[in-house]
Enzyme design. Structure first.
Site, short mmCIF file in Angstrom:
data_model
loop_
_atom_site.label_atom_id
_atom_site.label_comp_id
_atom_site.label_asym_id
_atom_site.label_seq_id
_atom_site.Cartn_x
_atom_site.Cartn_y
_atom_site.Cartn_z
N HIS A 1 114.26 33.57 -54.00
CA HIS A 1 113.40 34.75 -54.09
C HIS A 1 112.44 34.82 -52.90
O HIS A 1 111.31 35.25 -53.04
CB HIS A 1 112.65 34.75 -55.42
CG HIS A 1 113.58 34.75 -56.60
ND1 HIS A 1 114.36 35.84 -56.93
CD2 HIS A 1 113.90 33.78 -57.49
CE1 HIS A 1 115.10 35.54 -57.99
NE2 HIS A 1 114.84 34.29 -58.34
N GLU B 1 99.96 15.65 -45.47
CA GLU B 1 98.67 15.01 -45.19
C GLU B 1 98.77 13.81 -44.27
O GLU B 1 97.84 13.55 -43.53
CB GLU B 1 97.91 14.67 -46.48
CG GLU B 1 98.54 13.62 -47.35
CD GLU B 1 97.78 13.41 -48.67
OE1 GLU B 1 96.58 13.71 -48.75
OE2 GLU B 1 98.42 12.92 -49.62
N GLU C 1 104.02 17.86 -54.96
CA GLU C 1 103.33 16.62 -54.57
C GLU C 1 103.99 16.00 -53.33
O GLU C 1 103.31 15.49 -52.44
CB GLU C 1 103.34 15.65 -55.77
CG GLU C 1 102.94 14.20 -55.47
CD GLU C 1 101.58 14.04 -54.83
OE1 GLU C 1 100.82 15.02 -54.75
OE2 GLU C 1 101.28 12.93 -54.37
N LYS D 1 88.94 10.67 -48.82
CA LYS D 1 89.52 10.16 -50.06
C LYS D 1 88.87 10.79 -51.28
O LYS D 1 89.54 11.14 -52.24
CB LYS D 1 89.34 8.64 -50.09
CG LYS D 1 89.89 7.97 -51.32
CD LYS D 1 91.38 7.93 -51.27
CE LYS D 1 92.02 7.33 -52.50
NZ LYS D 1 93.39 7.83 -52.67
N ARG E 1 86.14 7.12 -46.96
CA ARG E 1 85.37 8.25 -47.49
C ARG E 1 85.01 9.28 -46.41
O ARG E 1 84.51 10.35 -46.72
CB ARG E 1 84.09 7.75 -48.15
CG ARG E 1 84.34 6.80 -49.30
CD ARG E 1 83.04 6.35 -49.89
NE ARG E 1 82.34 7.44 -50.52
CZ ARG E 1 82.47 7.80 -51.79
NH1 ARG E 1 83.29 7.13 -52.57
NH2 ARG E 1 81.79 8.80 -52.28
N TRP F 1 82.01 12.36 -43.12
CA TRP F 1 83.03 13.42 -43.20
C TRP F 1 82.24 14.72 -43.03
O TRP F 1 81.44 15.09 -43.89
CB TRP F 1 83.74 13.40 -44.54
CG TRP F 1 84.91 14.33 -44.61
CD1 TRP F 1 86.18 14.07 -44.20
CD2 TRP F 1 84.95 15.66 -45.14
NE1 TRP F 1 87.00 15.15 -44.42
CE2 TRP F 1 86.27 16.14 -45.01
CE3 TRP F 1 83.99 16.50 -45.71
CZ2 TRP F 1 86.66 17.41 -45.42
CZ3 TRP F 1 84.37 17.76 -46.12
CH2 TRP F 1 85.69 18.21 -45.97
C1 G6P Z 1 91.28 14.42 -52.04
C2 G6P Z 1 92.25 13.30 -51.75
C3 G6P Z 1 93.52 13.49 -52.57
C4 G6P Z 1 93.18 13.59 -54.06
C5 G6P Z 1 92.13 14.69 -54.32
C6 G6P Z 1 91.60 14.60 -55.75
O1 G6P Z 1 91.75 15.61 -51.55
O2 G6P Z 1 92.57 13.27 -50.37
O3 G6P Z 1 94.38 12.39 -52.36
O4 G6P Z 1 94.33 13.85 -54.78
O5 G6P Z 1 91.02 14.52 -53.45
O6 G6P Z 1 90.88 13.40 -55.89
P1 G6P Z 1 90.64 12.65 -57.24
O7 G6P Z 1 89.83 11.46 -56.87
O8 G6P Z 1 89.88 13.61 -58.12
O9 G6P Z 1 91.95 12.31 -57.83
#
Ligand code: G6P
Length: 584
Positions: free
Chosen positions: A489, A473, A466, A579, A28, A73
């Site tokens: 383009h 990342e 994605e 996360k 986290r 964080w």
């Molecule tokens: C953060 C994580 C991503 C995730 C995003 C949305 O940026 O690092 O991996 O896709 O949040 O999080 P969620 O829990 O809403 O899917």
């Protein structure tokens, strides 16, 4: 975003319990860590805090009965020891997860009266407000109630008051869960922090507080101070599901778990699926809202619904939704997709949507999450705890479930189940160490490159986006995804000799775009069921028909993982990320 954890109990090991619990919450936030401890029978609260990852810490902490801890964080204030939590002002010590939006106004008022602050954080100001009430003679509960009224924004905080045993916690917007052990009680941002000790939990809801003193636990309403009754809930998670097991990292463990998670994601009975779909009936507009990887999943599902059920869905990143708010009313359905169920931007859209009368459906991995609890209908994706920052198994589970829902809308759930079962069994066949080794070799050929491009079309276009997120990342390589047709383009100007390009799919149009890339010198890595002449390297995937997006992303996840390792990056905890993003 920031992990917070507390324990109050009979033993003398609070310090070590918090240290271990925080290690499980490190995903986290991992800029700094800190712990505040109270010794049995002593008033003084001792604080230890340092910059860096808590997983690297191996020390015996002094014997103590209770304490609070934090893994940060950084939001307000840089990554320094001063800004690390806990923060102590006078007789109050706190850890905090969230954003105190109006903190500077309060900070200035304190400074005008001569209070000086040690940090640049908003959190220290919460401690100052609590302390000012405490010194004025209010009880801890009253201090918390009065302080909460002054905070604009989302928060979860844990507080200790000098001279008063017990841990106090309050929540509005950021998650807090109480773990009910036999001899001690835990409070944490997420269940894995204490799962080894207990799987009996109570969820703290918004605008509630809790006082924990050993095994005595009292819940109260944050505004009125009146008692609140809670049900004990048994969490079905196994301890191993939140541990790495035989794998070196959570990311690769979670990638391999996709052998089972797709089948689990579609394990919902007809009623639950129909209930979800019934929300969409009679709606004038349907919006998917999500962030990050979940947003790319939503984009893929836009293609599923268009093709399978003929429904046009609007997909908006949650942070952009305020610009479309005029379209939200009683005839709107909002579908939130979120692994954690706690992402602040998504939560805000749902809160505002609810006020406007919209119906809310959500797909999350955490059944007790704020998003799940705010929804009219919630369907869990059943992927099990996902701890690596990069979302992998949650994304494919979300896609599988959305694919199933699109078929349910036209009364053909069984057809979707069949396709997805066969997809799941193909994943089970191809996802093995041999396949991983092939991808590792491909990673070696591009590890030194600074730019990488990915193309796909149809539902593989969002997968190209994605794929770029996955590679950026965890490997820090500049990766960009494009719809294959858009390439000429503009982006094609970036192609030079040996620029690596991932080509998702083997349909004729995409292959002809690949040829255009190759003619400019690109090195083509194809990910598809069939080999094509234009590919310099080929990562074979099974032919999964309509569910191809789900399988196509898996080799990219493995590629990103190995690029991270080859570049000496910890794939579970890449720089600057968290996360669960519980701040806007
Ligand atoms: C953060 C994580 C991503 C995730 C995003 C949305 O940026 O690092 O991996 O896709 O949040 O999080 P969620 O829990 O809403 O899917």
């Amino acid at each position: 975003m920031c992990g917070i954890f507390a324990v109050s109990g009979k033993g003398n090991h609070a310090g070590n319990i918090i240290l271990e619990g925080l290690k499980k919450l490190e995903y986290r936030g991992y800029d700094s860590w800190g712990i505040a401890l109270r010794k049995a029978g002593k008033d003084a609260i001792l604080i230890e805090k340092e910059v860096g990852k808590i997983s690297k810490v191996n020390k015996e902490l002094s014997p103590s009965v209770e304490g609070i801890g934090h893994s940060r964080w950084a939001t307000h204030g840089g990554v320094t020891r001063e800004n690390a939590h806990p923060h102590q002002v006078g007789k109050v010590t706190i850890v905090h997860n969230g954003i105190f939006e109006n903190f500077s106004k309060h900070k200035k008022q304190f400074e005008a009266k001569g209070t000086s602050f040690c940090s640049q954080t908003d959190s220290e100001v919460i401690a100052a407000i609590l302390n000012s009430f405490f010194e004025a003679g209010f009880s801890p509960e009253k201090c918390i109630t009065k302080t909460a009224k002054k905070i604009d924004g989302r928060f979860a905080f844990l507080a200790m008051f000098e001279g008063i045993s017990g841990i106090f916690a309050a929540r509005r917007g950021s998650p807090l869960i109480i773990g009910r052990g036999k001899t001690e009680t835990f409070i944490a941002s997420d269940i894995p922090a204490f799962l080894e000790k207990t799987n009996i939990v109570n969820y703290l809801d918004d605008n509630e507080m809790v006082l924990v003193n050993g095994t005595t636990v009292n819940f109260k309403n944050l505004q009125t101070g009146l008692p609140v009754e809670k049900r004990d809930i048994k969490v079905p998670w196994k301890v191993e599901s939140a541990e790495k097991g035989k794998f070196p990292h959570f990311m690769i463990k979670e990638i391999f778990e996709q052998k089972e998670t797709i089948a689990r994601a579609i394990n919902h009975d007809e009623n639950a699926l129909n209930q979800a779909i019934s929300l969409l009936k009679d709606c004038n507009g349907v919006f998917f809202v999500a962030c990050g990887t979940a947003h790319k999943v939503a984009m893929t599902a836009e293609y599923f619904f268009a093709e399978i059920s003929g429904r046009k869905i609007n997909v908006v990143p949650a942070s952009e939704m305020p610009y479309f708010e005029r379209f939200i009313n009683k005839k709107t359905a909002i579908i939130a997709i979120s692994q954690s169920g706690e992402t602040a931007d998504v939560l805000e859209v749902l809160e505002r949507g609810k006020k406007a009368g919209a119906k809310i459906l959500s797909l999350t991995n955490v059944e007790s999450s704020s998003i799940a609890r705010l929804s009219d209908v919630h369907i869990p994706i059943l992927a099990g705890p996902e701890k690596a920052v990069a979302s992998t198994k949650a994304a494919t589970s979300q896609m599988a479930l959305l694919f199933l829902l699109a078929y349910t809308e036209v009364g053909k759930t069984n057809i979707a189940r069949e396709i997805l079962r066969s997809t799941s069994s193909s994943i089970n066949d191809f996802l093995n160490e041999r396949y991983e080794a092939i991808i590792q070799d491909v990673a070696k050929t591009i590890v030194k490159k600074e730019n990488l491009f990915i193309i796909g079309r149809g539902d593989l276009y969002p997968m190209a986006l994605e794929a770029a997120i996955k590679i950026q990342e965890v490997s820090y390589i500049h990766a960009q995804g494009f719809s294959a047709g858009e390439l000429k383009h503009g982006p094609i100007a970036l192609i030079e000799k040996d620029t690596p390009c991932l080509v998702l799919g083997d349909d004729l149009e995409t292959l002809s775009n690949a040829v255009e890339l190759k003619s400019r010198g690109a090195k083509i890595i194809g990910i598809s069921p069939q080999r094509a002449d234009v590919f310099d390297e080929w990562l074979k995937i099974p032919d999964c028909d309509g569910a191809k997006a789900i399988v196509t992303i898996i080799p990219v996840q493995i590629l990103a993982y190995h690029l991270a390792l080859l570049r000496n990056i910890d794939p579970d905890m890449p720089r600057n990320l968290a996360k669960s993003v519980t701040v806007k």
